[in-house]
Design a protein around this motif. Structure first.
Motif, short mmCIF file in Angstrom:
data_model
loop_
_atom_site.label_atom_id
_atom_site.label_comp_id
_atom_site.label_asym_id
_atom_site.label_seq_id
_atom_site.Cartn_x
_atom_site.Cartn_y
_atom_site.Cartn_z
N ALA A 53 -23.67 -21.27 -0.74
CA ALA A 53 -24.07 -22.44 -1.54
C ALA A 53 -24.68 -23.52 -0.66
N ARG A 54 -25.75 -24.13 -1.14
CA ARG A 54 -26.35 -25.27 -0.44
C ARG A 54 -25.87 -26.59 -1.03
N VAL A 55 -25.57 -26.58 -2.33
CA VAL A 55 -25.19 -27.81 -3.02
C VAL A 55 -23.90 -27.58 -3.80
N VAL A 56 -23.01 -28.56 -3.77
CA VAL A 56 -21.82 -28.56 -4.62
C VAL A 56 -21.86 -29.81 -5.48
N VAL A 57 -21.67 -29.61 -6.78
CA VAL A 57 -21.60 -30.73 -7.72
C VAL A 57 -20.20 -30.78 -8.30
N ASP A 58 -19.54 -31.92 -8.18
CA ASP A 58 -18.18 -32.06 -8.69
C ASP A 58 -18.19 -32.94 -9.94
N VAL A 59 -18.00 -32.30 -11.08
CA VAL A 59 -17.89 -33.03 -12.35
C VAL A 59 -16.52 -32.77 -12.97
N SER A 60 -15.55 -32.39 -12.14
CA SER A 60 -14.21 -32.09 -12.63
C SER A 60 -13.46 -33.37 -13.00
N ASN A 61 -12.38 -33.20 -13.74
CA ASN A 61 -11.58 -34.35 -14.13
C ASN A 61 -10.11 -33.96 -14.14
N SER A 62 -9.27 -34.95 -14.00
CA SER A 62 -7.84 -34.71 -13.96
C SER A 62 -7.31 -34.30 -15.34
N PRO A 63 -6.41 -33.31 -15.40
CA PRO A 63 -5.83 -32.94 -16.69
C PRO A 63 -4.86 -33.99 -17.23
N SER A 64 -4.39 -34.88 -16.35
CA SER A 64 -3.49 -35.96 -16.77
C SER A 64 -4.05 -37.28 -16.28
N ALA A 77 -18.22 -23.96 4.82
CA ALA A 77 -19.26 -23.09 4.25
C ALA A 77 -20.67 -23.55 4.61
N GLY A 78 -20.82 -24.72 5.22
CA GLY A 78 -22.14 -25.22 5.59
C GLY A 78 -22.92 -25.82 4.44
N VAL A 79 -22.21 -26.33 3.43
CA VAL A 79 -22.87 -26.99 2.30
C VAL A 79 -23.61 -28.24 2.81
N THR A 80 -24.82 -28.47 2.30
CA THR A 80 -25.64 -29.56 2.83
C THR A 80 -25.83 -30.73 1.85
N HIS A 81 -25.23 -30.66 0.68
CA HIS A 81 -25.35 -31.76 -0.27
C HIS A 81 -24.16 -31.73 -1.22
N HIS A 82 -23.38 -32.80 -1.23
CA HIS A 82 -22.26 -32.94 -2.16
C HIS A 82 -22.64 -34.00 -3.19
N VAL A 83 -22.55 -33.63 -4.46
CA VAL A 83 -22.87 -34.55 -5.55
C VAL A 83 -21.61 -34.74 -6.40
N ALA A 84 -21.29 -35.96 -6.72
CA ALA A 84 -20.12 -36.24 -7.57
C ALA A 84 -20.52 -37.15 -8.72
N LEU A 85 -19.93 -36.89 -9.86
CA LEU A 85 -20.14 -37.75 -11.03
C LEU A 85 -19.00 -38.75 -11.11
N SER A 86 -19.36 -40.02 -11.21
CA SER A 86 -18.37 -41.08 -11.37
C SER A 86 -18.84 -42.03 -12.47
N ARG A 92 -30.97 -33.49 -11.69
CA ARG A 92 -32.08 -34.01 -10.87
C ARG A 92 -31.58 -34.43 -9.49
N THR A 93 -30.43 -35.07 -9.48
CA THR A 93 -29.86 -35.54 -8.21
C THR A 93 -29.47 -34.35 -7.33
N ALA A 94 -28.90 -33.32 -7.95
CA ALA A 94 -28.41 -32.16 -7.19
C ALA A 94 -29.52 -31.42 -6.47
N VAL A 95 -30.70 -31.35 -7.07
CA VAL A 95 -31.79 -30.59 -6.44
C VAL A 95 -32.69 -31.49 -5.59
N GLY A 96 -32.33 -32.76 -5.51
CA GLY A 96 -33.11 -33.69 -4.70
C GLY A 96 -32.49 -33.88 -3.32
N ILE A 97 -33.06 -34.80 -2.57
CA ILE A 97 -32.55 -35.14 -1.24
C ILE A 97 -31.31 -36.02 -1.39
N PRO A 98 -30.26 -35.79 -0.61
CA PRO A 98 -29.08 -36.65 -0.70
C PRO A 98 -29.44 -38.12 -0.52
N VAL A 99 -28.93 -38.96 -1.41
CA VAL A 99 -29.27 -40.38 -1.32
C VAL A 99 -28.32 -41.15 -0.41
#
Length: 248
Positions: free
Chosen positions: A51-62, A86-95, A171-178
């Motif tokens: 994987a090159r990019v990881v996107v975290d849109v998870s949420n807590s069950p509680s 794993a050498g991932v080069t871009h982490h994206v998180a939704l907040s 769009r953010t995930a496939v772009g350059i890390p900001v």
């Protein structure tokens, strides 16, 4: 490009996986029901391979204060370590827009902790701050309900459709890390009490919505601009009234 979507079977995650795959990427949903558990680390190394990019849109069950803090701290720590291995080069998180201004809430304190872990990780990152989703209006009303009355502060909000959030995250995930925060919001500004009043009326919900300047929002008293994005936010297209009509 392989993109792993943590929380990829949920509301935003499933839409994001579909959009990325439509655009020719290899989007892989990762969640407990696909054998990936960020709290225990189970399945992380395997799913992140290549994987090159990881996107975290998870949420807590509680959403209990201690539970939600433990979730975001533990899952984010495990995820970032696995990404480094794993050498991932871009982490994206939704907040959430206004997270830093909503620290009276245990949930938003946990989201702030998540963001701080990401910024300190050394992995190139982008954090997408979205305003509250149209679909979350029901939850806002429920949290503010006392008997047959819904008490909400008459402050401004620009809610957004979940499809538009997924598109912005994609769009953010496939772009350059900001290496910072990008904001996305809906096209229309409402008073929060007016917005919920419209939503309940559309569902023939008999509850009465009362504008109360001191009503708390998930434990935090709001100022006029607490829930609003800054002037550089990306403005999505879908209007709340059009979305309501579609639900009917």
């Amino acid at each position: 490009m392989k993109v792993v979507v943590i929380g990829g079977t949920g509301l935003i995650g499933s839409k994001l996986v579909a959009k990325l795959n439509e655009h020719g990427h290899e989007a892989v949903p990762a969640a407990p029901n696909t054998g990936v558990d960020t709290l225990t680390g189970e399945g992380l190394a395997e799913v992140l391979e290549g994987a090159r990019v990881v996107v975290d849109v998870s949420n807590s069950p509680s959403f209990a204060d201690d539970d939600v803090m433990d979730f975001f701290r533990t899952s984010t720590t495990n995820l970032l370590k696995a990404e480094a291995d794993a050498g991932v080069t871009h982490h994206v998180a939704l907040s959430v827009v206004g997270t830093e201004r909503l620290q009276g809430s245990g949930y938003f304190r946990a989201k702030q902790a998540q963001e701080e872990l990401i910024k300190a990780s050394g992995i190139p990152y982008s954090i997408v701050h979205a305003t509250q989703f149209f679909e979350f209006m029901k939850g806002i009303a429920a949290e503010a309900t006392d008997g047959d009355t819904v008490r909400l502060a008459p402050v401004r909000i620009r809610p957004i459709y979940s499809d538009d959030v997924a598109a912005a995250v994609g769009r953010t995930a496939v772009g350059i890390p900001v290496k910072g925060v990008v904001e996305v919001a809906g096209p229309d500004t409402f008073q929060l009490d007016e917005l919920i009043r419209r939503g309940l009326a559309a569902k023939n919900d008999p509850r009465t919505v009362v504008g109360d300047p001191h009503a708390t929002y998930f434990g935090t008293e709001l100022q006029e601009t607490t829930l609003l994005p800054g002037p550089d936010a990306h403005i999505a297209e879908t209007r709340f009234t059009d979305w309501l009509a579609q639900q009917a």
